[in-house]
Every structure is written in structure tokens, then in C-alpha cells.
Design a protein around this motif. Structure first.
Motif, short mmCIF file in Angstrom:
data_model
loop_
_atom_site.label_atom_id
_atom_site.label_comp_id
_atom_site.label_asym_id
_atom_site.label_seq_id
_atom_site.Cartn_x
_atom_site.Cartn_y
_atom_site.Cartn_z
N ASP A 210 0.80 -1.24 -0.02
CA ASP A 210 -0.37 -0.18 0.16
C ASP A 210 0.90 1.38 0.12
OD1 ASP A 210 0.89 -0.49 2.44
OD2 ASP A 210 -0.90 0.21 3.40
N PRO B 119 0.79 3.95 -1.68
CA PRO B 119 0.53 5.00 -2.18
C PRO B 119 0.46 5.82 -0.61
CG PRO B 119 -0.24 3.74 -3.72
CD PRO B 119 0.55 2.86 -2.56
N ILE B 120 -0.65 5.24 0.23
CA ILE B 120 -1.24 5.87 2.02
C ILE B 120 0.09 5.46 2.72
CG2 ILE B 120 -3.18 5.38 1.55
CD1 ILE B 120 -3.74 3.16 2.79
N ASP C 231 3.50 5.94 4.66
CA ASP C 231 4.67 7.45 4.63
C ASP C 231 5.70 6.96 4.76
OD1 ASP C 231 3.29 9.15 5.45
OD2 ASP C 231 3.38 8.94 7.81
N LEU D 67 1.07 -14.70 -5.33
CA LEU D 67 -0.17 -15.02 -4.83
C LEU D 67 -0.77 -15.52 -5.62
CD1 LEU D 67 -0.17 -16.28 -1.86
CD2 LEU D 67 -0.83 -13.45 -1.43
N LYS E 251 -4.20 -3.22 11.44
CA LYS E 251 -3.87 -1.62 11.06
C LYS E 251 -2.95 -0.37 11.50
CE LYS E 251 -3.20 -0.87 6.85
NZ LYS E 251 -2.57 -1.67 5.91
N VAL E 252 -4.44 0.01 11.94
CA VAL E 252 -3.35 1.55 12.48
C VAL E 252 -3.44 0.88 14.22
CG1 VAL E 252 -3.81 3.54 12.60
CG2 VAL E 252 -4.73 2.71 10.60
N ASP F 103 1.85 -0.18 11.69
CA ASP F 103 0.74 -1.46 10.80
C ASP F 103 1.57 -3.07 10.63
OD1 ASP F 103 0.07 -2.52 8.37
OD2 ASP F 103 -0.73 -0.42 7.39
N ARG G 119 2.80 -4.53 7.07
CA ARG G 119 3.64 -3.87 6.40
C ARG G 119 4.90 -4.67 6.70
NH1 ARG G 119 2.01 2.40 6.74
NH2 ARG G 119 -0.22 2.46 5.39
N ARG H 175 3.06 11.66 10.65
CA ARG H 175 2.22 10.09 10.12
C ARG H 175 1.19 11.62 9.06
NH1 ARG H 175 -0.05 5.81 10.02
NH2 ARG H 175 -2.73 5.33 10.00
N PHE H 176 1.26 11.58 7.61
CA PHE H 176 0.50 11.66 6.26
C PHE H 176 1.34 13.70 6.65
CE2 PHE H 176 -2.85 8.59 7.27
CZ PHE H 176 -1.90 7.47 7.09
N ARG I 232 4.70 13.81 1.79
CA ARG I 232 5.76 12.76 1.10
C ARG I 232 6.86 13.55 1.79
NH1 ARG I 232 2.14 8.92 -0.44
NH2 ARG I 232 3.65 7.60 0.15
N TRP J 29 9.90 12.70 -0.10
CA TRP J 29 10.37 13.33 -1.53
C TRP J 29 10.06 15.18 -2.25
CZ3 TRP J 29 6.86 9.71 -2.41
CH2 TRP J 29 5.76 9.54 -2.35
N ASN J 30 9.50 15.49 -1.33
CA ASN J 30 8.92 16.92 -1.39
C ASN J 30 9.42 17.86 -0.51
OD1 ASN J 30 6.97 16.03 -3.46
ND2 ASN J 30 5.37 16.25 -2.40
N ARG K 277 7.38 23.45 1.85
CA ARG K 277 7.11 25.11 2.18
C ARG K 277 7.81 25.99 3.26
NH1 ARG K 277 2.21 22.01 0.91
NH2 ARG K 277 2.31 21.65 -1.49
N VAL L 168 -7.03 8.15 -1.65
CA VAL L 168 -6.44 8.56 -0.91
C VAL L 168 -4.79 9.10 -0.55
CG1 VAL L 168 -7.40 5.73 -0.78
CG2 VAL L 168 -4.70 6.74 -1.65
N CYS M 236 -1.86 10.31 -1.91
CA CYS M 236 -0.78 9.61 -2.16
C CYS M 236 0.20 10.44 -2.58
CB CYS M 236 -1.00 8.41 -2.94
SG CYS M 236 -1.11 7.97 -4.67
N MET N 91 -0.02 10.91 -5.51
CA MET N 91 1.12 10.50 -7.30
C MET N 91 0.80 11.46 -7.66
SD MET N 91 3.05 8.43 -6.29
CE MET N 91 3.51 7.87 -5.02
N ALA O 120 -2.84 15.57 3.27
CA ALA O 120 -4.05 14.61 3.73
C ALA O 120 -3.73 14.55 5.04
CB ALA O 120 -2.17 12.99 3.39
N LYS P 142 -5.97 7.40 4.71
CA LYS P 142 -5.09 8.25 4.37
C LYS P 142 -6.81 8.71 3.59
CE LYS P 142 -1.21 10.01 3.26
NZ LYS P 142 0.24 10.36 2.27
N PRO Q 91 -2.97 5.96 -8.70
CA PRO Q 91 -2.62 4.03 -8.67
C PRO Q 91 -4.43 3.56 -8.14
CG PRO Q 91 -2.06 5.19 -6.41
CD PRO Q 91 -2.66 6.45 -7.94
#
Lengths: 531, 338, 184
Positions: free
Chosen positions: A99, A101-102, A104, A125, A134-135, A145, A148, A210-211, A214, A216-217, A240, C89, C91, C93, C107, C117, C140
Motif C-alpha cells: 500500500d 500510496p498511503i 509514509d 500469490l 492496521k492502525v 501497521d 507492512r 504521519r501523513f 511525502r 520526496w517533497n 514549503r 487516498v 498518495c 502521486m 492529507a 489516509k 494508482p
């Protein structure tokens, strides 16, 4: 001193060195998950399996655990090794929810990197993946989580070996294994955020970060934590122009791989009550002032008092968490004008342990003492400040930085001073008594150097910027002095440092721009009066 | 005497204000609609009164209202007086031209002056002052370039225009336009377009260049000069330039009809007077309309010439050709009259 | 590899070409044909001519609108889940892929642990957007789409062109893609 071959390249290493480190010496990278230089090596992730021929024919052995032996033939790019790495990754990813995309961790995830480098195959699989909590909140700073998690047990070993608080454990068996806390325990030790750092995947994440962004920003800057006398090397991540996260920077001489939760979350307390303008309080009303005007206001106030009552009538309360440059300029200003110098600061008797955290919460007391001693400035503590106020000799008090832990009696006596002026970055109760407040920069907005309790000098960098007109403390003090008619010609921090290096023998030979990222130890042994 | 003046005023009102103004006004709409149809478009269709659109015909009153109510902008210029006066200079000569054009037999001409052709040449020469002065007084580099181009183009093509008419004078032996029409007669084979075919094309090219319309419209040159000499103009002053241009189209069409298409002559009709006169005036009107249509069609067919091409065409092709035309006409006349 | 050279015959203009007049007459013929044909259609009220070829190409835009092709990249929209919640979500992207940097996302943590999220803010600045479709491509979970078939309308202020989450969701509909992939 065994000599071994790594990918047909001969290397001689110390007895007891692991194959992983020997490979690293020759520049060969072996992928790992569970291995961490600061922890023991359980070799349970099997990612570091490499083909080793120790004389009994080639076989797959964990590089992080196997000691280098004489005549070993290590192959990290043979088909067998590649196949092993691919298979291990397929196993690890079998129940991983993917997952990203969501998650961190995405962007700084070891599993992602290794997948692209060593596997890059789709899942085979065809059944439902195993579901786990999960949380799951493990403590005040950490959330788990379990899906993961790849069960590398870095976090478990961290709590066992570094903090020795033993909160975490793996329960269940097989693909139902999961990390959990012991019943009745929370993951609430002073270093719990480090478990999120060392987690190679996104299983343990920081609740504060958390959240929020991202990774890379984010813009990453090298900095130094100013929350205690340890001066942990840190990375400050900003997005920013906003600090989002502080994480430890590996520096073997200061903090190794770790940093405490308190220092890492300290940036949050500075986010409110920030002074972006000068403030003038007069008979219950407050007015705003442009930063440059407020510096002039302070300068003229100081020169007025000195003209009327002499330099002794001005008290200046400096802060031992300020950088060397700030303290040097303040001390020079005080000497030049004949002010009475007093040392305030944060608490000196706070929580202390033998991992990192120091009881003295001031980042630069050692450096301040070095400077004041070398310059021969007469200075007193907060008690002598209170006594001077009672005696009526202090007409104007210049408070530098509002974050002083003062006894109640001192705060009341500050209220009696005729004119209280301050140079501060953010609002604290002490500043309620101030008549004029000029803004200055937070530690995240300026550069400088700290000397930690062991005499190790480190440079920190500017990570964010609010307003160019708000000046760093040394620059602001220099501007104030010029506005008051004194001669202070500092406009570049490297000049301040050069001036300081001339005067302070322990800084001799250092140059601001040339300080290495990890800092320099300024001293042979702890001989001077470090508190 | 009074009746003469009244009669003259009636002719002016009927011909100039009635026919010419009406045609020019309609041309503002026709040009847009005709170009649209030639290019597979719809053309103006938005203006409407209570849903009634009349195929865009209501754009004419809409344009008039807009022109009268728009801000009359005057740029920061050292010559505001010239700036205000330039549209008038461009507007008036286009009108004055009709004074010597016969629109019917007998005295159906406003001024039966014996110097008719010279008057037309003189008046078209003046009209360029409007463009040049507008470009000069606008105090803008684009306008100035437009004005300069207009002046240079006028000088180049006026020579051809005059020389191509010389052949007509040689054939019909008169410079009074009514006499030229009468000499052409009702026989189509005696009309200027048959006796002087080369002169017709030369004159057509020259007058299109004189009116600064496509493909000779570099003085406006939207792609280079915004709108050329009237870039700085707005409201009614701009409208006067536009209206002047359309009146000039009618004017040169009428001149072409007079010289080359037998004027008011109806083929095969020798008599005049009464209903015949009505027929002949209508013939003049129809011929003029056809030439207006042709000029519009030429504009929307041909791409704009480059400036150097215009100069090349004017000086090195049309001028020698017109001289050749005079020479050949002279030789032929010498042989015939022998 | 040798370059392939194609020799083109240079056109040498003959007298007829140099004289322009035949070409001009030909051009006049073309425009006149169109003019007459369209005039005839206009007067008789036909939409197409008898040959069926000549046709007025323009439309009266605000009154009648042209259908955009199905792959037209227009106004963004955010798709919804079965229970009408936003599919996105958060993400990042799309904002990472965005070459114009026009997507701003904040988010938030969702109460439902299976969603975790979701975007608290999702702004797209349509004045910055270049309508390249990279966001659609990067998404995605089939959350952001540009298939609304509408172009971005002009507005009276710059801030109005910054489209927010609610507006984007209103344009969205349910997506048939399964949230979370094939196997969940």
C-alpha cells in the motif's frame, strides 16, 4: 588479519569483521533489512545471503553474521546469490499489502528500494493475504501497521539493547507473527521515535509526522538539536518553509544513530507565538513595529540609559542555548558598552540518562563558558541579577531569548525594572514584562555553531526562512549596537566566527565555512569548566 | 436658377447620399457575410432585436451605436489637431469623386466638368493624405510605418493609374466622363473593356492598391503593424476610416464602370429619356454593384503581397505595361485613322 | 546508414505563372464557387449541398456546442467509492507527477482503518494546469480523472480558478475499479 576475495577482489580485514563490512570496504553493497550497525545481528531477514565458498564449496550464508575468514570467496552477483535475493524478497513481499500510496515510508523504504534493485517481479500469490492490525497505536509517538511489518525485529532489538526498556516483542508464529507491546506496556520510552527511523518499511511510523508530507517533497538540511547539552546531529526536513520532521543524523562522536523524542518534537512548540514583527507595549496597549525599526528602538533605548546612568545600569541576560557567534557578539557588546552581563537559560537539572539526554537543557553552555572565560567578561547568574535589581542599579534590562527558566522571585523582580527590552523569537511568559520586543530568528532559521558538553563543536544550517528583515541574534545585536552608536561591524557570520577564533584559544585554527558536517572536537580532555 | 440649384441638390441627395451611402453602409455587412460564405463560415449573426436576426443585417445599426458611444481616445501626440483631422481627409475625397461621374444619360451627372478625369486623379491623390497624416499624428511607430507604406504605395500606383487611362482618352478622344460614356455607346464591342483590355486590368490593380485593400493592404498589415495607420483610432474616427474605405470601393467601381463597362449604357439600347433613363440608371447601379462584389471577392481570395513585391509589381511590371499599352494603342489608332 | 535523398524537381515558372492572372482567376473561381454554393444553401435553408461536400464548418458556439472526443482531457474530477466517499487516498502521486506543480494536497487520517489516509484538501489551480493528463496516468486508484468532457470555464478572478475538493467531487461519479487492487 584474514584475506578474502569479494567478487574476485582481494581484501584484507581485521579478524572478526563480518563479510558485510568487508564487502562495504571494497565498495560492494549487500542488501539488508534486519542488520543495523548500532544493533546486534540476528540474521533473520535473510536478505544478505551471499554465495560464500569457505573451503567446503559454495553455499549461501548471511553476510551480516558470517565473519570473514582466510581464503573465503564471496560472490555477491552470482546467479545463486541473485536467485536467493529474489526468492527472499518474494517471501517478504508475500503478505505485504503493497500500500505504498498511503504508506509514509514510501520514498525512503528499504523494501521498495530492494524490490526495484533485486526483484522487480510481480506477485505470484493467488490467495488472500494475511490480515493483521492496521492502525495500532503503540505509544504516544508511534503507530504500528502490522501488515507492512517484515519482522526484521530491529525495533525489538532497539528497545532491548539501546534503551533497555523491553517494551516490544514478536508474538504468534509463522505468517501470523506480529510485533506488539507487552501487556500493560506502552512504547513510551524517551527514544521511541528511533524505532520508526530504523524500521526499514512503513510498519512503525511517527504519529507526529504521519501523513504530513511525502518524504520526496521535503527539503533536508543538516542541523544540530539545541534541546540539551548533547547537541545531537540531526536532519531537519522542511516542506514549503515549514519544519515537518527532525530525525537523527549519524555522528559517531556525538549521538551515534539516535536522538531523543523530546529534541525531535521540540520544533512544534516554536510554531505558535512566533514574533514576526517588533512589539511595543505602552500602558496596556501594544503596537507592532517593523523588525528593522524595532532594532533601532532597542539601540536608542540602550544608548539613552547609558548616557543617563552609565553602562552599569544596563543588565543583559544572555542565553546559554545561543550559538557561539550570538554569545560572542553579545559579550563583545556588553564589554564595549560596559553592561552588566547575566546568564540565564533553560533548566540545568532536567531528566538525564546515560544514553544521550543531558540534564543541562542548554545547548551551548560549554561554548559560552569558553567564550566568556577567554574574553574575561565579568558575569553573574540569575540570583545576582535579582540582587542587582533589588539594589536598584539596573535601569534597563535586555533579555535575550525568552526561553529562560527563572525562579518566580526573579520574574517578579524583573517586573520592577524601569525598562525591560527583549530580543526574542517567540512568545514566553517572561516577555510579558517587556516594553519593547524585537524579533529574531529561531534556531531553525539561522546558522551557527554549538559546542556540546564534551567540547565537540558542530555547525548547524538554516532550514527555513520567514522574513529576511528579521535578523539572527548576532546580526540583530550588531545592528542594535550600531543604532545605539557603538562600533560593531559584523555583517557576516564567518567574520564573527573568525573574530571569535582569534580571541578564544580553543577555537583557534577553525573556520566557519570549513567545519565538517560531523563537527570537530575542540579539546584534548574535559579540562575547562563545562557544567 | 432656384430650380437648377434644387435639381443639383436632388441629384446629390439621390446619387451620393442615397445610392453611394447606402451601398457603402451595406458593404460593411456584405464584406463580412460574403467572406464568411466564401470561406464556409456563418459570418455575423449575433446582433438581434427580440430574436430577429435578419442574417446579421442588424450588425450595421449595432456598429453605428457602438461607434458613437465608444470612448474617443486621443493618444499623447504633439499633433492632436492633425490626429482629429486625418479621418476627415480620408473621408471627404472618396465622396467628392462622385461629382464628375455620370450615373445616367444627359444631365444625370452632378458636375459636367470637362476636366472630369483629371479631377478624379487629383482627388484620389489627396485621399492618401488621410492615411499618411493619421500615421504621422498618432505618435506611434506602427501607425507611422503604416502611413509611410500608404504614401509610397500611392505614389507607385498613381503613375500606372494615370497612364492606363491615357489609352481610354486616345480611343474616345475626350476627358469629360459623360462624353466618354456616350462615345462607348450601347454596343458592347465598343466598350473600354474590349477596346482597352490591358488597361482595364492595369487600372483595376492600380485602384485596388489606391484604396489600400487586399492584396495590397500592407498599410494596415495586421500581422505586422496591428492595424497600420489607424491603430490608435477608436470610436467614430475609426468608423470614418472604415466608411471612407467602403465609399472608395463604390467610387472606384463607378469609375471602372464609366471607363470600361460603358457607364450607364444598356447593351442594344440607343434611346434615352423616360423609362429608358430609369433602366440606364439601374444598369449603372448594377454594374457598380458587380464591381464592388468583385473587389470584395478579390480581397478574400488573394493573400497579401509582401511590401517589396508590391513595389516590384508597381514599378517593374505595371508601369512598363501601361507605357506599352499607350504605345500599342497609338500605333493601332495610327493604322486605323491612317 | 546513408541518408536517403529525394530529389525534387525545381519548379520553373512559365509566363502564365509569372503573370499571376490565371492563378488569380482560378482562385477567384474557387471562392466564388463556395460563395455561390453557400449562398444558395443559406437562401434555400439546406444544411448540405446536393453533392454533400460543401458545408458550413463553424457552429454558433454558445447556442450549439460541439461534442468533445471521448479522450478529451478536460476539467478534473475526483471519483467516489461505493459509499460516495472520495476514492483518493492522498498518495501525492498526481502532484509528484504534475509537471506544472498545480496540485496541492493536504492529507488527513481517516477514522476507518481500512481507508487510513484521505485528502482533507485537494486543490487544482486551473490557471497553472497544462492539461497533460499525467495526474490521471499516475493515479494508482482511479481517483482523479479528466474525462468530464468539459473545458475549464473562464472566471472573473484567479482564486476562482483554484478548484477545491468539493467541486471536484461533485463532478465525479462511482468508479468500477476495485479499490485496493485485484486481491484484497
Amino acid at each position: 588479519m584474514p584475506t578474502l576475495k569479494i567478487n574476485d577482489q582481494e581484501v584484507t580485514v581485521e579478524q572478526g569483521t563480518t563479510v558485510l563490512k568487508a564487502a562495504a570496504e571494497t565498495g560492494v553493497e549487500i542488501p539488508t533489512f534486519c542488520y543495523h550497525p548500532g544493533l546486534s545481528a540476528p540474521a533473520n531477514c535473510r536478505m544478505c545471503l551471499v554465495e560464500i565458498d569457505g573451503g567446503r564449496g559454495p553455499q549461501l550464508m548471511p553476510a551480516c553474521y558470517t565473519q570473514a575468514g582466510e581464503g573465503m570467496d564471496v560472490k555477491t552477483d552470482s546467479p545463486t546469490t541473485k536467485d536467493a535475493q529474489k526468492s527472499v524478497l518474494e517471501f517478504i513481499l508475500l503478505n505485504h499489502p503493497v500500500d505504498c500510496p498511503i504508506c509514509d515510508q514510501a520514498g525512503e523504504c528499504t523494501l521498495q528500494d530492494h524490490y526495484f534493485d533485486y526483484s522487480a517481479q510481480p506477485s505470484r500469490l493467488r490467495h488472500t493475504k494475511v490480515h493483521k492490525p492496521k492502525v495500532k497505536v503503540l505509544g504516544p509517538n508511534i503507530v504500528l501497521d502490522a501488515e507492512r511489518c517484515i519482522l526484521c525485529t530491529r525495533c525489538v532489538r532497539f528497545c532491548d539493547e539501546v534503551t533497555e526498556t523491553h517494551e516490544l516483542r514478536v508474538t504468534q508464529r509463522g505468517d501470523h507473527s506480529e510485533i506488539t507491546t507487552f501487556p500493560g506496556l506502552d512504547l513510551d520510552n524517551k527514544y521511541s521515535l528511533c524505532t520508526a527511523d530504523i524500521c526499514p518499511v512503513g510498519a512503525l511510523t511517527s504519529r507526529g509526522f504521519r501523513f504530513k508530507a511525502r518524504v520526496w517533497n521535503n527539503k533536508r538540511t543538516k542541523s544540530v538539536c539545541d534541546q540539551c547539552a548533547r547537541n545531537c546531529s540531526t536532519f531537519v526536513d522542511t516542506l514549503r518553509n515549514d519544519v515537518k520532521r527532525v530525525s537523527p543524523r549519524t555522528n559517531e562522536e556525538v549521538n551515534s544513530w539516535w536522538a531523543c523524542d523530546e529534541g525531535r518534537t521540540a520544533f512544534k512548540k516554536y510554531q505558535e507565538g512566533r514574533y514576526l514583527k517588533g512589539v511595543i507595549s505602552h500602558e496596556g496597549t501594544t503596537n507592532e513595529l517593523a523588525p528593522s525599526d524595532s532594532y533601532h528602538r532597542l539601540g536608542s533605548q540602550l544608548s539613552q540609559t547609558v548616557e543617563a546612568h552609565g553602562g552599569e545600569a544596563v543588565g543583559i541576560l544572555i542565553h546559554p542555548s545561543w550559538s557561539n557567534e550570538d554569545i560572542f557578539v553579545a559579550a563583545q557588546f556588553a564589554m564595549e558598552a560596559g553592561f552588566s552581563l547575566y546568564v540565564g537559560g533553560r533548566a540545568t537539572d532536567g531528566y538525564e540518562d546515560n544514553i544521550l539526554i543531558r540534564g543541562d537543557k542548554n545547548a551551548n553552555r560549554y561554548g559560552m563558558n569558553l567564550i566568556l572565560e577567554a574574553m574575561g567578561v565579568k558575569h553573574g547568574g540569575v540570583d545576582s541579577l535579582a540582587a542587582a535589581i533589588e539594589a536598584g542599579t539596573i535601569r534597563t534590562l535586555l533579555i535575550l531569548d525568552g526561553e529562560h527558566a527563572l525562579p518566580e522571585s526573579v520574574i517578579t523582580s524583573i517586573g520592577q525594572v524601569e525598562k525591560v527590552i527583549a530580543l526574542a523569537a517567540w512568545q514566553t511568559p517572561i516577555l510579558d514584562a517587556a516594553h519593547v520586543i524585537a524579533p529574531t530568528r529561531l534556531v531553525y532559521e539561522r546558522g551557527g555553531t554549538f559546542v556540546n558538553f564534551e567540547g565537540h563543536i558542530q555547525r548547524f544550517h538554516k532550514t527555513q526562512m520567514h522574513d529576511v528583515n528579521i535578523l539572527s541574534p548576532w546580526h540583530a545585536l550588531s545592528t542594535i549596537a550600531r543604532a545605539g552608536g557603538w562600533d560593531m561591524q559584523y555583517d557576516r557570520i564567518s567574520d564573527v566566527f573568525a573574530g571569535m577564533a582569534e580571541m578564544v584559544p580553543r577555537f583557534a585554527g577553525l573556520a566557519y565555512q570549513e567545519l565538517p558536517d560531523d563537527g570537530v572536537t575542540t579539546v584534548q580532555a574535559a579540562s575547562t569548566g563545562a557544567v | 436658377m432656384t430650380t437648377l440649384i434644387l435639381y443639383a441638390l436632388l441629384k446629390i441627395a439621390g446619387f451620393v447620399l442615397g445610392y453611394v451611402m447606402l451601398t457603402a453602409t451595406l458593404l460593411t455587412w456584405i464584406e463580412r457575410k460574403q467572406s464568411a460564405l466564401a470561406q464556409d463560415r456563418i459570418g455575423p449573426a449575433r446582433a438581434s432585436i427580440m430574436g430577429l436576426r435578419l442574417g446579421g443585417l442588424l450588425h450595421i445599426p449595432a456598429d453605428a451605436i457602438k461607434s458613437f458611444t465608444k470612448e474617443d481616445f486621443i493618444p499623447d501626440t504633439p499633433n492632436p489637431w492633425l490626429f482629429k483631422f486625418a479621418p476627415v481627409i480620408a473621408f471627404i475625397p472618396a465622396f467628392v469623386m462622385f461629382a464628375v461621374i455620370p450615373f445616367g444619360p444627359g444631365d444625370l451627372i452632378i458636375s459636367s466638368a470637362s476636366f472630369g478625369v483629371l479631377f478624379i486623379l487629383a482627388v484620389t491623390g489627396i485621399s492618401v493624405y488621410g492615411a499618411t497624416l493619421a500615421g504621422w499624428a498618432s505618435n506611434s511607430s506602427l501607425s507611422l510605418l503604416g502611413g509611410l507604406r500608404a504614401a509610397a504605395q500611392m505614389i507607385s500606383y498613381e503613375v500606372t493609374m494615370g497612364l492606363s487611362l491615357v489609352g481610354i482618352f486616345m480611343v474616345y478622344e475626350d476627358v469629360n466622363l459623360q462624353n466618354v460614356v456616350i462615345r462607348q455607346g450601347s454596343n458592347v464591342l465598343n466598350w473600354g473593356i474590349v477596346t482597352q483590355p490591358l488597361a482595364f486590368f492595369l487600372f483595376l490593380a492600380a485602384v485596388i492598391a489606391e484604396t489600400k485593400r487586399g492584396p495590397f493592404d500592407v498599410a494596415e498589415g495586421e500581422s505586422e503593424l496591428v492595424a497600420g495607420y489607424f491603430t490608435e483610432y477608436s470610436a467614430m474616427r475609426f468608423a470614418m476610416f472604415m466608411l471612407g474605405e467602403f465609399i472608395a470601393i463604390v467610387g472606384v467601381s463607378a469609375v471602372l464602370v464609366t471607363f470600361f463597362l460603358g457607364g450607364w449604357q444598356v447593351p442594344g439600347l440607343e434611346e434615352t429619356g423616360g423609362w429608358y433613363t430609369v433602366l440606364q440608371v439601374s444598369a449603372f447601379a448594377l454594374k457598380t454593384w458587380f464591381l464592388c462584389w468583385l473587389q470584395l471577392m478579390i480581397r478574400w481570395t488573394l493573400p497579401r503581397f509582401r511590401y517589396d513585391q508590391i513595389m516590384h509589381l508597381g514599378w517593374r511590371i505595371l508601369l512598363p505595361l501601361s507605357l506599352l499599352n499607350v504605345l500599342v494603342t497609338g500605333i493601332v489608332l495610327a493604322i486605323i485613322h491612317g | 546508414m546513408t541518408a536517403t535523398v529525394k530529389k525534387v524537381e525545381r519548379v520553373v515558372p512559365d509566363l502564365a505563372m509569372k503573370a499571376y492572372v490565371p492563378a488569380i482567376l482560378e482562385g477567384l473561381g474557387v471562392t466564388t464557387r463556395h460563395f455561390v454554393q453557400n449562398l444558395g444553401n443559406l437562401v434555400s435553408g439546406r444544411k448540405k449541398s446536393k453533392r454533400g461536400t460543401e458545408e458550413i464548418a463553424t457552429i454558433r458556439y454558445p447556442d450549439e456546442k460541439r461534442e468533445y472526443p471521448p479522450r478529451y482531457r478536460g476539467h478534473h474530477r475526483l471519483m467516489r467509492r461505493e459509499d460516495d466517499q472520495v476514492r483518493c487516498v492522498a498518495c501525492f502521486m498526481c502532484s509528484t507527477a504534475c509537471p506544472a506543480n498545480c496540485i496541492y494536497i493536504e492529507a488527513g487520517e481517516h477514522e476507518d482503518p481500512t481507508i487510513e489516509k484521505f485528502p482533507v484538501r485537494f486543490d487544482i489551480d486551473h490557471l497553472v494546469c497544462i492539461y497533460c493528463g499525467m495526474c490521471e496516468e499516475a493515479c494508482p486508484c482511479d481517483a482523479i480523472r479528466m474525462d468530464s468532457g468539459e473545458h475549464t470555464k473562464p472566471k472573473y478572478s484567479r482564486t476562482d480558478q483554484r478548484v477545491h475538493l468539493v467541486d471536484l467531487l461533485e463532478r465525479g461519479g462511482p468508479s468500477i475499479a476495485k479499490q485496493g487492487g485485484r486481491f484484497s
